[in-house]
Design a protein around this motif. Structure first.
Motif, PDB file in Angstrom:
ATOM      1  N   ASN A 182     -75.100 -33.628  36.799  1.00 16.69           N
ATOM      2  CA  ASN A 182     -76.524 -33.386  37.033  1.00 16.69           C
ATOM      3  C   ASN A 182     -77.333 -34.351  36.176  1.00 16.69           C
ATOM      4  O   ASN A 182     -77.560 -34.121  35.000  1.00 16.69           O
ATOM      5  CB  ASN A 182     -76.884 -31.927  36.688  1.00 16.69           C
ATOM      6  N   GLN A 183     -77.760 -35.428  36.789  1.00 18.20           N
ATOM      7  CA  GLN A 183     -78.477 -36.461  36.051  1.00 18.20           C
ATOM      8  C   GLN A 183     -79.827 -35.980  35.541  1.00 18.20           C
ATOM      9  O   GLN A 183     -80.402 -36.565  34.631  1.00 18.20           O
ATOM     10  CB  GLN A 183     -78.669 -37.693  36.952  1.00 18.20           C
ATOM     11  N   ASN A 184     -80.340 -34.913  36.133  1.00 15.69           N
ATOM     12  CA  ASN A 184     -81.641 -34.400  35.727  1.00 15.69           C
ATOM     13  C   ASN A 184     -81.554 -33.301  34.676  1.00 15.69           C
ATOM     14  O   ASN A 184     -82.553 -32.712  34.294  1.00 15.69           O
ATOM     15  CB  ASN A 184     -82.406 -33.869  36.958  1.00 15.69           C
ATOM     16  N   SER A 185     -80.335 -33.021  34.245  1.00 17.47           N
ATOM     17  CA  SER A 185     -80.162 -31.939  33.279  1.00 17.47           C
ATOM     18  C   SER A 185     -80.851 -32.282  31.956  1.00 17.47           C
ATOM     19  O   SER A 185     -80.660 -33.350  31.400  1.00 17.47           O
ATOM     20  CB  SER A 185     -78.673 -31.688  33.020  1.00 17.47           C
ATOM     21  N   ASN A 186     -81.671 -31.354  31.494  1.00 19.24           N
ATOM     22  CA  ASN A 186     -82.327 -31.571  30.198  1.00 19.24           C
ATOM     23  C   ASN A 186     -81.800 -30.589  29.162  1.00 19.24           C
ATOM     24  O   ASN A 186     -82.405 -30.389  28.129  1.00 19.24           O
ATOM     25  CB  ASN A 186     -83.854 -31.441  30.333  1.00 19.24           C
ATOM     26  N   ARG A 187     -80.677 -29.972  29.478  1.00 19.46           N
ATOM     27  CA  ARG A 187     -80.083 -29.023  28.550  1.00 19.46           C
ATOM     28  C   ARG A 187     -79.135 -29.772  27.628  1.00 19.46           C
ATOM     29  O   ARG A 187     -78.040 -30.182  28.028  1.00 19.46           O
ATOM     30  CB  ARG A 187     -79.337 -27.922  29.293  1.00 19.46           C
ATOM     31  N   LEU A 188     -79.562 -29.919  26.393  1.00 17.70           N
ATOM     32  CA  LEU A 188     -78.773 -30.685  25.433  1.00 17.70           C
ATOM     33  C   LEU A 188     -77.414 -30.052  25.209  1.00 17.70           C
ATOM     34  O   LEU A 188     -76.416 -30.765  25.022  1.00 17.70           O
ATOM     35  CB  LEU A 188     -79.536 -30.807  24.114  1.00 17.70           C
ATOM     36  N   GLU A 227     -75.459 -28.652  27.322  1.00 20.10           N
ATOM     37  CA  GLU A 227     -74.541 -29.064  28.383  1.00 20.10           C
ATOM     38  C   GLU A 227     -74.013 -30.471  28.123  1.00 20.10           C
ATOM     39  O   GLU A 227     -72.820 -30.737  28.287  1.00 20.10           O
ATOM     40  CB  GLU A 227     -75.249 -29.009  29.738  1.00 20.10           C
ATOM     41  N   ILE A 228     -74.902 -31.354  27.724  1.00 17.94           N
ATOM     42  CA  ILE A 228     -74.492 -32.728  27.431  1.00 17.94           C
ATOM     43  C   ILE A 228     -73.528 -32.752  26.254  1.00 17.94           C
ATOM     44  O   ILE A 228     -72.498 -33.440  26.278  1.00 17.94           O
ATOM     45  CB  ILE A 228     -75.739 -33.594  27.143  1.00 17.94           C
ATOM     46  N   MET A 229     -73.856 -31.982  25.202  1.00 17.61           N
ATOM     47  CA  MET A 229     -72.986 -31.916  24.033  1.00 17.61           C
ATOM     48  C   MET A 229     -71.620 -31.338  24.398  1.00 17.61           C
ATOM     49  O   MET A 229     -70.586 -31.810  23.913  1.00 17.61           O
ATOM     50  CB  MET A 229     -73.632 -31.052  22.943  1.00 17.61           C
ATOM     51  N   ALA A 230     -71.606 -30.311  25.247  1.00 23.52           N
ATOM     52  CA  ALA A 230     -70.342 -29.682  25.650  1.00 23.52           C
ATOM     53  C   ALA A 230     -69.455 -30.692  26.370  1.00 23.52           C
ATOM     54  O   ALA A 230     -68.234 -30.731  26.151  1.00 23.52           O
ATOM     55  CB  ALA A 230     -70.620 -28.470  26.533  1.00 23.52           C
ATOM     56  N   ILE A 231     -70.048 -31.521  27.216  1.00 20.22           N
ATOM     57  CA  ILE A 231     -69.283 -32.546  27.922  1.00 20.22           C
ATOM     58  C   ILE A 231     -68.756 -33.585  26.941  1.00 20.22           C
ATOM     59  O   ILE A 231     -67.605 -34.034  27.035  1.00 20.22           O
ATOM     60  CB  ILE A 231     -70.149 -33.200  29.021  1.00 20.22           C
ATOM     61  N   GLU A 232     -69.571 -33.956  25.955  1.00 21.35           N
ATOM     62  CA  GLU A 232     -69.124 -34.910  24.937  1.00 21.35           C
ATOM     63  C   GLU A 232     -67.937 -34.355  24.155  1.00 21.35           C
ATOM     64  O   GLU A 232     -66.968 -35.078  23.866  1.00 21.35           O
ATOM     65  CB  GLU A 232     -70.279 -35.244  23.988  1.00 21.35           C
ATOM     66  N   ILE A 233     -67.999 -33.080  23.812  1.00 19.09           N
ATOM     67  CA  ILE A 233     -66.899 -32.444  23.076  1.00 19.09           C
ATOM     68  C   ILE A 233     -65.651 -32.354  23.957  1.00 19.09           C
ATOM     69  O   ILE A 233     -64.532 -32.584  23.489  1.00 19.09           O
ATOM     70  CB  ILE A 233     -67.330 -31.057  22.550  1.00 19.09           C
ATOM     71  N   PHE A 234     -65.841 -32.036  25.226  1.00 21.46           N
ATOM     72  CA  PHE A 234     -64.708 -31.997  26.164  1.00 21.46           C
ATOM     73  C   PHE A 234     -64.038 -33.366  26.238  1.00 21.46           C
ATOM     74  O   PHE A 234     -62.805 -33.480  26.245  1.00 21.46           O
ATOM     75  CB  PHE A 234     -65.196 -31.570  27.553  1.00 21.46           C
ATOM     76  N   ARG A 291     -77.626 -26.242  19.993  1.00 16.76           N
ATOM     77  CA  ARG A 291     -78.101 -27.544  19.535  1.00 16.76           C
ATOM     78  C   ARG A 291     -78.509 -27.476  18.068  1.00 16.76           C
ATOM     79  O   ARG A 291     -78.805 -26.389  17.542  1.00 16.76           O
ATOM     80  CB  ARG A 291     -79.264 -28.030  20.404  1.00 16.76           C
ATOM     81  N   GLU A 292     -78.562 -28.613  17.425  1.00 19.01           N
ATOM     82  CA  GLU A 292     -78.783 -28.664  15.982  1.00 19.01           C
ATOM     83  C   GLU A 292     -80.120 -28.078  15.575  1.00 19.01           C
ATOM     84  O   GLU A 292     -80.249 -27.471  14.512  1.00 19.01           O
ATOM     85  CB  GLU A 292     -78.675 -30.113  15.500  1.00 19.01           C
ATOM     86  N   ASP A 293     -81.143 -28.226  16.430  1.00 24.12           N
ATOM     87  CA  ASP A 293     -82.470 -27.727  16.097  1.00 24.12           C
ATOM     88  C   ASP A 293     -82.773 -26.363  16.718  1.00 24.12           C
ATOM     89  O   ASP A 293     -83.925 -25.932  16.769  1.00 24.12           O
ATOM     90  CB  ASP A 293     -83.545 -28.734  16.519  1.00 24.12           C
ATOM     91  N   GLU A 343     -66.341 -14.593  14.567  1.00 19.47           N
ATOM     92  CA  GLU A 343     -66.391 -15.518  13.439  1.00 19.47           C
ATOM     93  C   GLU A 343     -67.082 -16.795  13.887  1.00 19.47           C
ATOM     94  O   GLU A 343     -66.647 -17.425  14.856  1.00 19.47           O
ATOM     95  CB  GLU A 343     -64.974 -15.848  12.964  1.00 19.47           C
ATOM     96  N   PRO A 344     -68.155 -17.203  13.219  1.00 22.47           N
ATOM     97  CA  PRO A 344     -68.823 -18.449  13.617  1.00 22.47           C
ATOM     98  C   PRO A 344     -68.079 -19.674  13.090  1.00 22.47           C
ATOM     99  O   PRO A 344     -67.376 -19.600  12.076  1.00 22.47           O
ATOM    100  CB  PRO A 344     -70.199 -18.329  12.956  1.00 22.47           C
ATOM    101  N   PHE A 345     -68.251 -20.771  13.788  1.00 25.01           N
ATOM    102  CA  PHE A 345     -67.741 -22.055  13.315  1.00 25.01           C
ATOM    103  C   PHE A 345     -68.900 -23.036  13.229  1.00 25.01           C
ATOM    104  O   PHE A 345     -69.849 -22.965  14.008  1.00 25.01           O
ATOM    105  CB  PHE A 345     -66.652 -22.596  14.240  1.00 25.01           C
ATOM    106  N   TYR A 346     -68.794 -23.952  12.269  1.00 24.85           N
ATOM    107  CA  TYR A 346     -69.883 -24.893  12.003  1.00 24.85           C
ATOM    108  C   TYR A 346     -69.405 -26.314  12.257  1.00 24.85           C
ATOM    109  O   TYR A 346     -68.306 -26.697  11.842  1.00 24.85           O
ATOM    110  CB  TYR A 346     -70.363 -24.736  10.554  1.00 24.85           C
ATOM    111  N   ILE A 347     -70.240 -27.087  12.933  1.00 25.71           N
ATOM    112  CA  ILE A 347     -69.867 -28.450  13.284  1.00 25.71           C
ATOM    113  C   ILE A 347     -70.841 -29.464  12.689  1.00 25.71           C
ATOM    114  O   ILE A 347     -71.988 -29.144  12.383  1.00 25.71           O
ATOM    115  CB  ILE A 347     -69.798 -28.663  14.811  1.00 25.71           C
TER     116      ILE A 347
END
Length: 229
Positions: A80-86, A88-95, A143-145, A215-219
């Motif tokens: 989805n090139q129009n996705s503005n959900r950070l 989702e983009i981060m999840a793909i990068e991690i994948f 997301r970080e913020d 249990e939370p994890f921090y990245i």
């Protein structure tokens, strides 16, 4: 930040909740600050009430997805090139980086929970598999913020884990039947959620997380690589 609520007003919102499976979506779950009368954190008031009414979590209904949880089109590309959900983009990068330290191999992202269109269910941001310890992690990425409270993160991923048909999920991903499934928020080191956990008194939030086995994890992100710290 929320201003001007008494303790009883927060509890009244909880007592009038119609569906525990949508609690994490309620605005007041993200209230920051203290009640005007007792000077308790809003999140602490909510967490204490949930501990006292813990059996309500049994009302979260499992959804059995007829289609596979493993979606063939999840190929690590931004469909989805129009996705503005950070997230989702981060999840793909991690994948695409294939692994996540102690959480093992990243095997999916944006895993759907719905069976039919009207189902009240979201998507699991990241799924990873620790083969050595036979644990699958369901990870709710923020997301970080993000200004969401840790309480909200916890309730969201716990609700997803209760919604999941665990047997079918393991079968769809061709994982051993005795694999343990753990649900965790995945938030940034030094984020507002991280600071929430290490600063101040969050006694009831931590007790609730223990009861829910969360249990939370921090990245952190170094260059283009995400790592657990």
């Amino acid at each position: 930040m929320a201003n001007g609520y008494k303790k009883d007003e927060i509890i009244n919102k909880l007592e009038n909740l119609k569906d525990i499976s949508t609690l994490y979506k309620e605005d007041f779950i993200n209230y920051r600050g203290d009640t005007t009368d007792t000077k308790e954190k809003y999140t602490e008031v909510i967490a204490e009430w949930l501990i006292k009414n813990f059996n309500l979590f049994d009302n979260i209904k499992k959804i059995t997805r007829q289609s596979s949880y493993k979606v063939d089109t999840h190929d690590g590309k931004h469909n989805n090139q129009n996705s503005n959900r950070l997230e989702e983009i981060m999840a793909i990068e991690i994948f695409n980086q294939k692994s996540l330290n102690i959480l093992g191999k990243v095997i999916d992202y944006q895993t759907p929970l719905k069976d039919k269109l009207g189902d009240e269910a979201g998507k699991i941001d990241i799924v990873s598999y620790d083969k050595d310890n036979k644990i699958v992690y369901l990870l709710e990425l923020k997301r970080e913020d993000s200004k969401e409270t840790m309480l909200r993160c916890v309730l969201e991923i716990f609700t997803y884990s209760k919604t999941l048909d665990k047997d079918k999920f393991l079968e769809d991903f061709n994982l051993p039947k005795d694999t343990k499934i753990k649900a965790s928020p995945l938030v940034f080191f030094n984020s507002s959620q991280h600071k929430e956990m290490i600063e101040g008194d969050n006694k009831f939030l931590k007790q609730l997380m223990d009861r829910l086995d969360i249990e939370p994890f921090y990245i952190i992100k170094n260059s283009n690589y995400y790592a657990i710290v």
